[in-house]
Design a protein around this motif. Structure first.
Motif, mmCIF file in Angstrom:
data_model
loop_
_atom_site.group_PDB
_atom_site.id
_atom_site.type_symbol
_atom_site.label_atom_id
_atom_site.label_comp_id
_atom_site.label_asym_id
_atom_site.label_seq_id
_atom_site.Cartn_x
_atom_site.Cartn_y
_atom_site.Cartn_z
ATOM 1 N N LYS A 48 6.347 8.748 25.747
ATOM 2 C CA LYS A 48 7.453 9.090 24.855
ATOM 3 C C LYS A 48 8.412 7.940 24.586
ATOM 4 O O LYS A 48 9.229 8.020 23.678
ATOM 5 C CB LYS A 48 8.263 10.257 25.451
ATOM 6 C CG LYS A 48 7.465 11.498 25.718
ATOM 7 C CD LYS A 48 7.271 12.305 24.481
ATOM 8 C CE LYS A 48 6.633 13.644 24.820
ATOM 9 N NZ LYS A 48 6.677 14.566 23.726
ATOM 10 N N GLY A 49 8.365 6.909 25.403
ATOM 11 C CA GLY A 49 9.317 5.813 25.269
ATOM 12 C C GLY A 49 9.103 5.000 24.012
ATOM 13 O O GLY A 49 8.055 5.060 23.373
ATOM 14 N N GLU A 50 10.100 4.226 23.680
ATOM 15 C CA GLU A 50 10.031 3.408 22.473
ATOM 16 C C GLU A 50 9.520 2.007 22.764
ATOM 17 O O GLU A 50 9.331 1.214 21.857
ATOM 18 C CB GLU A 50 11.419 3.341 21.828
ATOM 19 C CG GLU A 50 11.885 4.684 21.332
ATOM 20 C CD GLU A 50 13.270 4.638 20.717
ATOM 21 O OE1 GLU A 50 13.843 3.555 20.574
ATOM 22 O OE2 GLU A 50 13.775 5.712 20.380
ATOM 23 N N SER B 277 15.157 8.954 24.435
ATOM 24 C CA SER B 277 14.848 7.538 24.575
ATOM 25 C C SER B 277 16.086 6.659 24.666
ATOM 26 O O SER B 277 15.970 5.454 24.818
ATOM 27 C CB SER B 277 13.961 7.075 23.419
ATOM 28 O OG SER B 277 14.658 7.176 22.205
ATOM 29 N N SER B 278 17.279 7.234 24.602
ATOM 30 C CA SER B 278 18.483 6.405 24.680
ATOM 31 C C SER B 278 18.589 5.737 26.041
ATOM 32 O O SER B 278 19.244 4.700 26.167
ATOM 33 C CB SER B 278 19.736 7.238 24.398
ATOM 34 O OG SER B 278 19.901 8.212 25.404
ATOM 35 N N ASP C 92 15.984 4.533 27.547
ATOM 36 C CA ASP C 92 14.822 3.659 27.613
ATOM 37 C C ASP C 92 15.281 2.211 27.685
ATOM 38 O O ASP C 92 16.046 1.746 26.848
ATOM 39 C CB ASP C 92 13.937 3.889 26.375
ATOM 40 C CG ASP C 92 12.552 3.288 26.522
ATOM 41 O OD1 ASP C 92 12.327 2.506 27.456
ATOM 42 O OD2 ASP C 92 11.701 3.617 25.674
ATOM 43 N N GLU D 152 14.153 -2.362 25.512
ATOM 44 C CA GLU D 152 14.731 -3.511 24.795
ATOM 45 C C GLU D 152 15.074 -4.659 25.730
ATOM 46 O O GLU D 152 15.302 -5.779 25.302
ATOM 47 C CB GLU D 152 15.984 -3.097 23.994
ATOM 48 C CG GLU D 152 17.142 -2.643 24.860
ATOM 49 C CD GLU D 152 17.173 -1.124 25.075
ATOM 50 O OE1 GLU D 152 18.207 -0.648 25.554
ATOM 51 O OE2 GLU D 152 16.180 -0.442 24.784
#
Length: 107
Positions: free
Chosen positions: A36-38, A98-99, A101, A104
């Motif tokens: 599910k992660g970005e 995903s906030s 996650d 980045e």
């Protein structure tokens, strides 16, 4: 590298432990972020690898003197731990945000 990890795992360790309940939770959270992660799923899987080696080392250390029947009980304990984590897994799988996650931050 893979060889250096094997060297570390082959060194005697007293008191090393990665509890079954913690392992089940770790795998569940990694599976959720993987799917599910970005971020890059390959990096998620790569990040789990050292923990997998730790868990494998824990299993070997804790079962080396056990009979096959006793080792089966250890495996069944692992199954039970994953069953206990299942409600957490399903809830977070269906409501993933995903906030949180950190993808980045990966290179």
């Amino acid at each position: 590298t893979y060889e250096s990890v094997l060297d570390i795992l082959n060194q005697p360790r007293d008191g090393f432990s990665l509890p079954t309940e913690l392992w089940a939770r770790i795998v569940s959270e990694f599976a959720i972020v993987y799917n599910k992660g970005e971020g890059d799923p390959d990096k998620v899987a790569e990040a789990l690898l050292p923990l997998y080696y730790g868990r494998a080392a824990h299993y070997v250390q804790s079962t080396q003197n056990l009979t096959a029947l006793d080792r089966e009980e250890v495996v069944q304990d692992t199954v039970r731990a994953f069953q206990c984590v299942r409600p957490f897994f399903i809830e977070h799988w269906n409501n993933y945000d995903s906030s949180g996650d950190v993808a980045e931050y990966w290179f």
